[in-house]
Structure formats: C-alpha cells, structure tokens
Design an enzyme around this catalytic site. Sequence first.
Site, PDB file in Angstrom:
ATOM      1  N   ARG A  53       0.857  -1.185   0.000  1.00 15.85           N
ATOM      2  CA  ARG A  53       0.000   0.000   0.000  1.00 15.85           C
ATOM      3  C   ARG A  53       0.894   1.236   0.000  1.00 15.85           C
ATOM      4  O   ARG A  53       1.910   1.279   0.712  1.00 15.85           O
ATOM      5  CB  ARG A  53      -0.905   0.018   1.242  1.00 15.85           C
ATOM      6  N   HIS A  65      -0.507   0.195 -10.087  1.00 18.91           N
ATOM      7  CA  HIS A  65      -1.258  -0.725  -9.216  1.00 18.91           C
ATOM      8  C   HIS A  65      -1.786  -1.934 -10.003  1.00 18.91           C
ATOM      9  O   HIS A  65      -2.994  -2.224 -10.013  1.00 18.91           O
ATOM     10  CB  HIS A  65      -2.413   0.030  -8.537  1.00 18.91           C
ATOM     11  N   GLU A 113      -2.765   7.805  -4.665  1.00 16.80           N
ATOM     12  CA  GLU A 113      -3.187   7.259  -5.958  1.00 16.80           C
ATOM     13  C   GLU A 113      -4.431   7.964  -6.471  1.00 16.80           C
ATOM     14  O   GLU A 113      -5.314   8.250  -5.670  1.00 16.80           O
ATOM     15  CB  GLU A 113      -3.463   5.754  -5.828  1.00 16.80           C
TER      16      GLU A 113
END
Length: 297
Positions: free
Chosen positions: A181, A228, A210
Amino acid sequence: MAVGYNNVNVEAATRNGVAVGNTPGVLTETTAELAAALTLAAARRVVEADSFMRAGKYDGWLPTLFIGNLLKGQTVGIIGAGRIGSAYARMMVEGFKMNVVYYDLYQATRLEKFVTAYGKFLESQGESPVTWKRVSTVEDVLRLADVVSLHPVLDKTTYHLINKDRLALMKKTAIIVNASRGPIIDEVALVQHLQANPEFRAALDVFEDEPYMKPGLSDLPNAVVVPHIASASKWTREGMATLAAANVAGKLKGCPVWHDANNVMPFLDESSKPPAASPSIVNAKNLGLKILTAAKL
Ligand SMILES: NC(=O)c1ccc[n+]([C@@H]2O[C@H](COP(=O)([O-])OP(=O)(O)OC[C@H]3O[C@@H](n4cnc5c(N)ncnc54)[C@H](O)[C@@H]3O)[C@@H](O)[C@H]2O)c1
Ligand SMILES: O=C(O)[C@H](O)CO
C-alpha cells in the site's frame, strides 16, 4: 473488489449491519510475481534501458552500459512476511539464491522451513546454502538487505513505516520495492532520497495519493513505476470477480460464510454448482453471521 480493505471503515459497516466481503487466496502468487518483476526491473535497469533503446540512443555494445546489481547471493529483506511477503521471498530464494532477512510481528514458520530445506538441497549439490534470519526491528532489515520488499497491511503501525530516517539506514545501492500500500512509504522522503542517491533504486506498484505521484518521482531514472497492477493476471482477476460475486450472492440468499478465507478453491470450480456460502465476509463474526465448517459445504 480486492483482498485489502484498509479503505473500508469496517467498524462503521458492522455498526450499520453491512457485510464487508473481500477476495483472499487468489492474489498471492500474482502479486508476489509482480514484486519479483519490479525487483528485476530495478536491479537490471530494464525500464531505463528500454527507453534508451526506443530513443535511438544505442550505438553499440559498451562494457559500462546500464550496469546493474546481481541478485544471486545477495540478501532480500521482507517487511511483512504474510501470504504475499512469504511467496515473494520463496521466489527470490529459489529463483536467485538470495538469503532472507525478515521482520514481522509473527514468526513465518513455513518460510523458514522452506529456506532451510532449500539451503540443504543446494549444499547437497555442492553449492553454497541459502539462509534466513528473523530480526526484531525494521531497522535491522534495512541495514542488512540489498533488496527490501514491503508486504505488511496498511494500518496505523505501518503508515510511513519507511521514512527519511529509515531510508538513510539503507545501503547506498539498495533497492526498495512496494507492492503493498502506498502510504507505507513517505513518498516525499523517498523522492528526496532517490534524488540524493542516484545508485539507490525504487520500484513501486502503489503510491501515497493514488492515482497521483508525488512531485519529482516521474522524472527519476532510478524509479520504476507501474499503475497498481500487481494482481492483474487473468486467472487472479477472474478469481477475484468470482469471489466478489459469490459473496454478494451468498449474502442475498442468506447463506452462511465459508470458514477458511485462504482456501477458496471450491468457489472457483466452473464445472460444479457454486457452493451455498459466501467465501469471505471479514466482519462475519461481529455481525453474528453463521460460519460454515469444511465438512458442511
Ligand atoms: N498491489 C496490489 O495490487 C496488492 C494486491 C494484494 C494485496 N496487496 C497488499 O499487500 C499486503 C500484504 O497482503 P497479504 O495478503 O500478504 O496480507 P497478510 O495479512 O497475509 O500479510 C501481512 C503481514 O503483515 C504483517 N504485519 C502487520 N503489521 C506489521 C508491522 N507493523 N510490521 C511488520 N509486519 C506487519 C502481518 O503480521 C502479516 O504477516 C497488504 O497491504 C495488501 O493490502 C496489494
Ligand atoms: O488489495 C487488493 O486486492 C489490491 O490492491 C487490488 O488488487
């Protein structure tokens, strides 16, 4: 649709009687493989070299062109040796004969046994064994490792786990990989560290804000960045979709919840009728939902 649910307020959902489902058990190998791909891309400067080639700059072999790091015999550091961290560690041990140093709140017994057994096998072949070491601080991993890969959950204990001071402990030629993360790394500190240490490299699948990157990151040749995509294999995405749909269907039909979120293969078998259960409801216990045992499926 995800295995990680740090973006969901589970407590509030539970308070309001809302079930929260996730999709465990089908992302582990795919995500670990992307972390391995990022490690290789950073170690061997694949993205930089690709851009150089496409820009028409290659005019003949040179002994000094894109010198990178050899992984064999080096030490890979794992922070968070759970499902994905352990799968990644095994890949780096078996694929590149790296030694492992890891930090986790719990002992990674299966990983330790795997590395010990593989080390014995290598010795039986007349090769140097691989080794593992569990250390008691994040700092120890950072000091010892040539590659550090981050695989913990994101919570208040891991937010900005990698910050300016901890980056300064790492070897000048180390590589940091993050497919967990984004906020586990203080990305502004990382950009500054990469700017000041051109031989240090980072390979990132996830970012603090993000879909944005912190200013300066995209200009750095010593950073590999991908959007991602760690769980983006066809098998995994189909598995995630199936589990998410089965969670919803199971809940709507009032079915019980499956007991072992790490063993969801029965839900993925297209040739048989879907089991009458939700594969993974993370707040099942607190909602008082009935939980199945394997024998009852
Ligand atoms: N990039 C992606 O697409 C992608 C895909 C799947 C999972 N993830 C993320 O990858 C991470 C790992 O997932 P997993 O399925 O292996 O989870 P997991 O629960 O199996 O493993 C997480 C590990 O982190 C450890 N941990 C918790 N707090 C820690 C701390 N303070 N310091 C060190 N270790 C700590 C736990 O003990 C556990 O062993 C999660 O953050 C998850 O959200 C990302
Ligand atoms: O947690 C997850 O499942 C990922 O980050 C998305 O694949």
